[in-house]
Design a protein around this motif. Structure first.
Motif, PDB file in Angstrom:
ATOM      1  N   HIS A 272       0.745  -1.274  -0.016  1.00 31.23           N
ATOM      2  CA  HIS A 272       0.043  -0.129  -0.090  1.00 31.23           C
ATOM      3  C   HIS A 272       0.841   1.111   0.010  1.00 31.23           C
ATOM      4  N   GLY A 273       2.157   1.082  -0.389  1.00 28.78           N
ATOM      5  CA  GLY A 273       3.034   2.228  -0.220  1.00 28.78           C
ATOM      6  C   GLY A 273       2.995   2.963   1.107  1.00 28.78           C
ATOM      7  N   VAL A 274       2.963   2.703   2.095  1.00 26.80           N
ATOM      8  CA  VAL A 274       3.150   3.263   3.598  1.00 26.80           C
ATOM      9  C   VAL A 274       4.443   3.289   3.728  1.00 26.80           C
ATOM     10  N   PRO A 275       5.164   4.230   4.062  1.00 23.38           N
ATOM     11  CA  PRO A 275       6.723   4.229   4.540  1.00 23.38           C
ATOM     12  C   PRO A 275       6.812   3.611   5.731  1.00 23.38           C
ATOM     13  N   ARG A 335       6.428  -0.514  -2.474  1.00 25.83           N
ATOM     14  CA  ARG A 335       5.794   0.460  -3.324  1.00 25.83           C
ATOM     15  C   ARG A 335       5.976   1.724  -2.657  1.00 25.83           C
ATOM     16  N   GLY A 336       6.266   1.798  -1.573  1.00 28.15           N
ATOM     17  CA  GLY A 336       7.000   3.040  -0.786  1.00 28.15           C
ATOM     18  C   GLY A 336       8.216   2.777  -0.226  1.00 28.15           C
ATOM     19  N   PRO A 337       8.730   3.769   0.447  1.00 22.36           N
ATOM     20  CA  PRO A 337      10.029   4.018   0.967  1.00 22.36           C
ATOM     21  C   PRO A 337      10.504   3.066   2.069  1.00 22.36           C
ATOM     22  N   HIS A 379      15.051   1.830  -3.678  1.00 22.60           N
ATOM     23  CA  HIS A 379      13.926   2.284  -2.568  1.00 22.60           C
ATOM     24  C   HIS A 379      14.169   1.821  -1.222  1.00 22.60           C
ATOM     25  N   LEU A 408       6.528  11.425   3.200  1.00 23.35           N
ATOM     26  CA  LEU A 408       6.131  10.685   2.127  1.00 23.35           C
ATOM     27  C   LEU A 408       5.049   9.837   2.250  1.00 23.35           C
ATOM     28  N   ARG A 409       4.142   9.924   3.351  1.00 24.33           N
ATOM     29  CA  ARG A 409       3.270   8.790   3.499  1.00 24.33           C
ATOM     30  C   ARG A 409       2.003   9.438   2.474  1.00 24.33           C
ATOM     31  N   LYS A 410       1.363   8.332   2.296  1.00 29.24           N
ATOM     32  CA  LYS A 410       0.083   8.556   1.228  1.00 29.24           C
ATOM     33  C   LYS A 410      -1.217   8.811   2.102  1.00 29.24           C
TER      34      LYS A 410
END
Length: 412
Positions: A272-275, A335-337, A379, A408-410
């Motif tokens: 989910h792209g969560v740092p 998908r996230g850092p 990444h 950078l959080r979505k």
């Protein structure tokens, strides 16, 4: 009546009278209800709002096919799948006020499968004859309230009426009573952190630093269900960052301990792209129950008796290499850092010089595998620290890394 319904899930052929009793109680409290029939044998006691044909259609089968097969276990599995998909669909179409289920083993499997599809905070009450036993397979990482009815749910009598009334009015209170306003806390980013007893100093120190920076930190005990609960909240979009410093549940999943969080551990934040700031806390150990319960295949291993009910087993270099391969594969897909912090001084309170699990060779197998496998993934930023995981400087580095990633959080 409230516009948002309370879902009632049950098998109306065997538990119809009891579910009708609960429905009437909730409606007397001014709540709208929506009854889902998951029965598969006789006719329903009363007409549901959503019938079993729809339930089995969503499971990819038909009522006729289920009856022709004549396998009760198969029918329950299909009903559980269908109701889960139905509740997911309803949740995307409307605001659900709460969900209520009742039953024995079959009814519990079906209703809790549906409850686990709803996000944290939606009231969930399950009246189950299994509620006084091992409930983890049904609750998992969800906020399900289990109520034991004392007697079987087989007709309406003085015991069942009392148990069902208490449970139904409890749900009504959860749904209807005013709640405290979240106030200033609602504006703070939420970070999920993982902790074990042997990593408590690290996580507590990092938590205090983040809280001083107006970050709300929710700590999850890495006992299997804790990891499941954390990842469920990440999937629900309620977490801005993950401070995953204690990844010991991976060891239990891969080696066969009792505190596994399942095969999807570490997946949710990346998907989910969560740092996330990830470390290797307590990967020096696998958890078992009392010493007599440890599988005989591990008889020659190094053990530490944490208490009479918990036996810890030191992980080997080969196992640690496997952990590294698993974690590198999952983190490479994020998908996230990602910041991966390596505590070269030890992974837990038991993995320090002079402590029973101190084994630099086993730790190095984990470290070298991660560095080798993740070197080609920009990444994922790897930081090696010469300190022990419980050293305040390591905790400070973890907290600072989290603060740098939070912008950078979505979605916030």
């Amino acid at each position: 009546m409230r516009a948002n319904p309370v879902l009632l899930v049950g098998t109306l052929d065997t538990k119809g009278h009891e579910l009708a009793f609960v429905r009437d109680l909730l409606q007397k409290q001014g709540l709208a209800t929506l009854v889902i029939d998951a029965g598969s044998s006789g006719p329903p006691v009363f007409p549901p709002d959503i019938d079993r044909e729809e339930v089995f259609r969503l499971a990819g089968t038909t009522m006729a096919a289920v009856r022709e097969r004549g396998d009760r276990g198969h029918a329950v599995a299909e009903a559980a799948q269908g109701v889960a998909r139905l509740v997911t669909k309803l949740g995307s179409e409307m605001s659900i006020a709460g969900i209520f289920g009742l039953g024995g083993s079959a009814g519990t499997e079906i209703a809790t499968s549906a409850m686990r599809q709803l996000p944290f905070g939606v009231p969930k009450v399950m009246v189950s004859t299994l509620a006084s036993g091992q409930t983890r397979p049904y609750v998992r990482g969800s906020d399900i309230t289990m109520v034991f009815p004392v007697a079987d749910i087989a007709g309406l009598n003085r015991l069942s009426r009392t148990a069902l009334t208490n449970a139904a009015l409890g749900l009504a209170g959860m749904v209807s009573l005013p709640r405290e306003s979240p106030g200033i806390m609602a504006s703070r980013p939420v970070v999920a952190a993982t902790m074990f007893g042997v990593t408590t100093p690290c996580v507590d120190h990092a938590r205090h630093i983040l809280e001083d920076e107006a970050v709300e930190v929710i700590v999850f005990h890495a006992t299997g269900v804790g990891g499941q609960a954390m990842e469920g909240l990440v999937r629900d979009g309620q977490i801005a960052g993950v401070l995953d410093l204690t990844t010991t549940e991976i060891a239990d999943e891969l080696v066969g301990g009792v505190l596994s969080a399942g095969p999807d551990r570490l997946e949710a934040a990346g998907r989910h792209g969560v740092p996330q700031v990830v470390s290797l806390g307590a990967l020096d150990m696998v958890n078992f129950g009392p010493r007599a319960t440890v599988p005989r295949s591990f008889v020659d291993r190094k053990f530490h008796l944490h208490n009479p009910s918990v036996t810890l087993m030191r992980t080997t270099p080969e196992e640690n290499e496997g952990f590294g391969l698993y974690m590198a594969e999952v983190l490479s897909r994020a998908r996230g850092p990602v910041v991966l912090l390596i505590p070269r001084g030890g992974l837990s309170a038991l993995d320090a010089p002079g402590q029973p699990f101190h084994d630099p060779d086993a730790d190095d197998a984990l470290f070298s595998t991660l560095i080798w496998k993740l070197a080609a993934h920009p990444h994922v930023h790897i930081e090696s620290c010469d300190t022990h995981i419980n050293d305040p400087s390591f905790a400070t580095a973890a907290a600072r890394a989290m603060m740098e990633l939070l912008p950078l959080r979505k979605g916030l």
